[in-house]
Write a protein that holds these residues in place. Sequence first.
Motif, PDB file in Angstrom:
ATOM      1  N   VAL A 102       1.013  41.957 -15.195  1.00 16.93           N
ATOM      2  CA  VAL A 102       1.492  42.564 -13.951  1.00 16.93           C
ATOM      3  C   VAL A 102       0.608  43.725 -13.511  1.00 16.93           C
ATOM      4  CG1 VAL A 102       3.076  44.179 -15.105  1.00 16.93           C
ATOM      5  CG2 VAL A 102       3.561  43.427 -12.768  1.00 16.93           C
ATOM      6  N   TRP A 103      -0.033  44.402 -14.457  1.00 14.24           N
ATOM      7  CA  TRP A 103      -0.828  45.578 -14.098  1.00 14.24           C
ATOM      8  C   TRP A 103      -2.145  45.207 -13.432  1.00 14.24           C
ATOM      9  CZ3 TRP A 103       2.392  49.322 -14.119  1.00 14.24           C
ATOM     10  CH2 TRP A 103       3.452  49.324 -15.032  1.00 14.24           C
ATOM     11  N   ALA A 104      -2.603  43.977 -13.611  1.00 12.94           N
ATOM     12  CA  ALA A 104      -3.830  43.537 -12.948  1.00 12.94           C
ATOM     13  C   ALA A 104      -3.666  43.499 -11.436  1.00 12.94           C
ATOM     14  CB  ALA A 104      -4.243  42.166 -13.467  1.00 12.94           C
ATOM     15  N   ILE A 105      -2.428  43.406 -10.963  1.00 12.60           N
ATOM     16  CA  ILE A 105      -2.164  43.340  -9.527  1.00 12.60           C
ATOM     17  C   ILE A 105      -2.758  44.545  -8.807  1.00 12.60           C
ATOM     18  CG2 ILE A 105      -0.297  43.538  -7.832  1.00 12.60           C
ATOM     19  CD1 ILE A 105       1.404  41.843  -9.774  1.00 12.60           C
ATOM     20  N   PHE A 106      -2.776  45.693  -9.465  1.00 11.32           N
ATOM     21  CA  PHE A 106      -3.192  46.933  -8.804  1.00 11.32           C
ATOM     22  C   PHE A 106      -4.709  47.052  -8.666  1.00 11.32           C
ATOM     23  CE2 PHE A 106       0.991  47.719 -10.605  1.00 11.32           C
ATOM     24  CZ  PHE A 106       1.654  48.263  -9.508  1.00 11.32           C
ATOM     25  N   ARG A 125      -6.467  45.209  -6.651  1.00 13.37           N
ATOM     26  CA  ARG A 125      -6.776  44.941  -5.247  1.00 13.37           C
ATOM     27  C   ARG A 125      -5.498  45.120  -4.429  1.00 13.37           C
ATOM     28  NH1 ARG A 125     -10.745  44.959  -7.772  1.00 13.37           N
ATOM     29  NH2 ARG A 125     -12.515  43.496  -7.782  1.00 13.37           N
ATOM     30  N   TRP A 126      -5.598  45.761  -3.270  1.00 15.54           N
ATOM     31  CA  TRP A 126      -4.400  45.957  -2.450  1.00 15.54           C
ATOM     32  C   TRP A 126      -3.869  44.620  -1.949  1.00 15.54           C
ATOM     33  CZ3 TRP A 126      -4.005  44.274   2.507  1.00 15.54           C
ATOM     34  CH2 TRP A 126      -5.185  44.023   3.227  1.00 15.54           C
ATOM     35  N   GLN A 127      -4.768  43.650  -1.749  1.00 18.07           N
ATOM     36  CA  GLN A 127      -4.304  42.328  -1.304  1.00 18.07           C
ATOM     37  C   GLN A 127      -3.418  41.684  -2.361  1.00 18.07           C
ATOM     38  OE1 GLN A 127      -7.485  43.357  -1.430  1.00 18.07           O
ATOM     39  NE2 GLN A 127      -8.703  42.610   0.315  1.00 18.07           N
ATOM     40  N   TRP A 128      -3.744  41.907  -3.634  1.00 19.35           N
ATOM     41  CA  TRP A 128      -2.934  41.341  -4.705  1.00 19.35           C
ATOM     42  C   TRP A 128      -1.549  41.979  -4.745  1.00 19.35           C
ATOM     43  CZ3 TRP A 128      -6.959  41.231  -9.320  1.00 19.35           C
ATOM     44  CH2 TRP A 128      -8.024  40.397  -8.953  1.00 19.35           C
ATOM     45  N   VAL A 129      -1.489  43.265  -4.429  1.00 24.33           N
ATOM     46  CA  VAL A 129      -0.193  43.942  -4.363  1.00 24.33           C
ATOM     47  C   VAL A 129       0.667  43.302  -3.283  1.00 24.33           C
ATOM     48  CG1 VAL A 129       0.972  46.138  -3.900  1.00 24.33           C
ATOM     49  CG2 VAL A 129      -1.154  46.112  -5.224  1.00 24.33           C
ATOM     50  N   VAL A 130       0.067  42.962  -2.139  1.00 26.00           N
ATOM     51  CA  VAL A 130       0.793  42.310  -1.051  1.00 26.00           C
ATOM     52  C   VAL A 130       1.289  40.940  -1.506  1.00 26.00           C
ATOM     53  CG1 VAL A 130       0.596  41.355   1.271  1.00 26.00           C
ATOM     54  CG2 VAL A 130      -0.459  43.567   0.733  1.00 26.00           C
ATOM     55  N   TRP A 131       0.414  40.166  -2.151  1.00 25.49           N
ATOM     56  CA  TRP A 131       0.821  38.857  -2.668  1.00 25.49           C
ATOM     57  C   TRP A 131       2.032  39.011  -3.596  1.00 25.49           C
ATOM     58  CZ3 TRP A 131      -1.652  33.754  -3.148  1.00 25.49           C
ATOM     59  CH2 TRP A 131      -2.672  33.550  -2.214  1.00 25.49           C
ATOM     60  N   ALA A 132       1.964  39.977  -4.513  1.00 28.12           N
ATOM     61  CA  ALA A 132       3.047  40.174  -5.476  1.00 28.12           C
ATOM     62  C   ALA A 132       4.338  40.591  -4.781  1.00 28.12           C
ATOM     63  CB  ALA A 132       2.637  41.231  -6.507  1.00 28.12           C
ATOM     64  N   ALA A 133       4.225  41.447  -3.750  1.00 27.31           N
ATOM     65  CA  ALA A 133       5.413  41.879  -3.021  1.00 27.31           C
ATOM     66  C   ALA A 133       6.083  40.697  -2.324  1.00 27.31           C
ATOM     67  CB  ALA A 133       5.036  42.961  -2.011  1.00 27.31           C
ATOM     68  N   VAL A 134       5.274  39.836  -1.703  1.00 27.61           N
ATOM     69  CA  VAL A 134       5.820  38.657  -1.030  1.00 27.61           C
ATOM     70  C   VAL A 134       6.493  37.739  -2.045  1.00 27.61           C
ATOM     71  CG1 VAL A 134       5.227  36.565   0.258  1.00 27.61           C
ATOM     72  CG2 VAL A 134       4.185  38.773   0.882  1.00 27.61           C
ATOM     73  N   LEU A 135       5.825  37.522  -3.178  1.00 29.16           N
ATOM     74  CA  LEU A 135       6.415  36.687  -4.224  1.00 29.16           C
ATOM     75  C   LEU A 135       7.737  37.263  -4.707  1.00 29.16           C
ATOM     76  CD1 LEU A 135       6.381  34.418  -6.347  1.00 29.16           C
ATOM     77  CD2 LEU A 135       4.913  35.874  -7.768  1.00 29.16           C
ATOM     78  N   GLY A 136       7.774  38.588  -4.907  1.00 29.68           N
ATOM     79  CA  GLY A 136       9.002  39.224  -5.374  1.00 29.68           C
ATOM     80  C   GLY A 136      10.140  39.068  -4.384  1.00 29.68           C
ATOM     81  N   SER A 195      -8.021  54.294 -14.151  1.00 33.89           N
ATOM     82  CA  SER A 195      -8.501  52.972 -14.560  1.00 33.89           C
ATOM     83  C   SER A 195      -9.353  52.300 -13.497  1.00 33.89           C
ATOM     84  CB  SER A 195      -7.320  52.071 -14.925  1.00 33.89           C
ATOM     85  OG  SER A 195      -6.579  52.617 -16.000  1.00 33.89           O
ATOM     86  N   GLY A 196      -9.412  52.865 -12.304  1.00 29.68           N
ATOM     87  CA  GLY A 196     -10.217  52.272 -11.246  1.00 29.68           C
ATOM     88  C   GLY A 196      -9.670  50.930 -10.793  1.00 29.68           C
ATOM     89  N   ARG A 197     -10.568  50.047 -10.404  1.00 34.02           N
ATOM     90  CA  ARG A 197     -10.186  48.725  -9.892  1.00 34.02           C
ATOM     91  C   ARG A 197     -10.503  47.609 -10.892  1.00 34.02           C
ATOM     92  NH1 ARG A 197     -12.870  47.692  -4.366  1.00 34.02           N
ATOM     93  NH2 ARG A 197     -11.223  46.116  -4.221  1.00 34.02           N
ATOM     94  N   ASP A 198     -10.716  47.971 -12.125  1.00 33.80           N
ATOM     95  CA  ASP A 198     -11.037  46.992 -13.161  1.00 33.80           C
ATOM     96  C   ASP A 198      -9.743  46.412 -13.713  1.00 33.80           C
ATOM     97  OD1 ASP A 198     -11.713  45.615 -15.476  1.00 33.80           O
ATOM     98  OD2 ASP A 198     -13.336  46.974 -15.984  1.00 33.80           O
ATOM     99  N   PRO A 199      -9.478  45.106 -13.536  1.00 40.52           N
ATOM    100  CA  PRO A 199      -8.226  44.531 -14.046  1.00 40.52           C
ATOM    101  C   PRO A 199      -8.031  44.735 -15.544  1.00 40.52           C
ATOM    102  CG  PRO A 199      -9.326  42.989 -12.570  1.00 40.52           C
ATOM    103  CD  PRO A 199     -10.295  44.111 -12.813  1.00 40.52           C
ATOM    104  N   LEU A 200      -9.121  44.671 -16.314  1.00 38.98           N
ATOM    105  CA  LEU A 200      -8.987  44.852 -17.759  1.00 38.98           C
ATOM    106  C   LEU A 200      -8.523  46.257 -18.108  1.00 38.98           C
ATOM    107  CD1 LEU A 200     -11.994  42.902 -19.316  1.00 38.98           C
ATOM    108  CD2 LEU A 200      -9.575  42.599 -19.859  1.00 38.98           C
ATOM    109  N   ARG A 201      -9.107  47.260 -17.470  1.00 33.85           N
ATOM    110  CA  ARG A 201      -8.708  48.631 -17.743  1.00 33.85           C
ATOM    111  C   ARG A 201      -7.281  48.890 -17.273  1.00 33.85           C
ATOM    112  NH1 ARG A 201     -12.037  53.294 -16.072  1.00 33.85           N
ATOM    113  NH2 ARG A 201     -11.718  54.129 -18.166  1.00 33.85           N
TER     114      ARG A 201
END
Length: 316
Positions: free
Chosen positions: A150-154, A156-167, A215-221
């Motif tokens: 779930v933390w990888a969503i953050f 990219r802002w577009q991914w946050v939007v995708w997750a919000a719509v899914l939720g 953590s920046g924009r790195d999904p792993l971090r």
Amino acid sequence: MEWMTGPVNRRMLAALVVLVGGAILTPLVMQLPLLGWDWQVCFEARDSLLAPAGNCYDQYPPWTYWILRPLTILPWRVGLAFQLAMLLMTVAVSVSQGACRYMEAALLALLTPPVWMLMWLGQIDGLAMWGLMFFPLGMLWALTKPNITVWAIFARWQWVVWAAVLGIVSVLVWGWWPGRLFAARGMCYTHPSAMGWGNLGWPILALGLLMFPFSGRDPLRLMASGALFMPFLMPYHFLMLLPALGKVSGWRRWLLWLLAWTTAAVPAAGGVARYVAFSFPVAVWVVVSPRPFRGYSILAWKVRVLSETWINGILR
């Protein structure tokens, strides 16, 4: 190519390679003497008497049942073998993408305790990791096991939007399922291998709070620091961090591999071993970035400038 942030068409192709490779490996995996307890009891049996409250799916997002349905209608050994073959292929392909000495990176990742814990138990973290490969299109798969993904969503802002719509859509379809999920997960804290600040105390959460904003924009971090936010974790959840082995090389790769082995002590020893196992996500957060503490330096500089400005204003 970055395993989560490269061109989406290439990542989709890599996910397809995993799917085909998993199908080819399935007959071989079926020959392995694997227990697959969680698969047989929690996923294959929709309403197992052995499951808490009669239904293990209450512990997962509601779409998990439909994601797994193509596999659970198969004989249980076949479904188990396919999803474990997918696990092996996903780890190998994810770690090797863009890696220096990619065969070494993939082999080291496959030889870590989280992989073989999942092989023995039959849990579905491999399918969640597969979803990360073609994120955000694979979000449904990735969030079947949201503990770390779930933390990888953050990133990219577009991914946050995708997750919000899914939720929003999922709540409209299935009602307030997060409440049911957290209620069902209550019994998990009693597991002897359970990790997270819910078992280990607030210092784990505090460390996560110090790391995540930088953590920046790195999904792993983001996933590495976000893991410290979770009140409940199991050692095999750190599977999602194994692609870090492909992002580094030399002594850093071997250091991460050795620290990944600290997770093996959690089921065997418990106790302090659960604290030691968190050295793996912390190390991932540090070594995958060329300047891991740059955010803190910038913050310290801004605080100093503001302090000096404020003091000078007073003295004038």
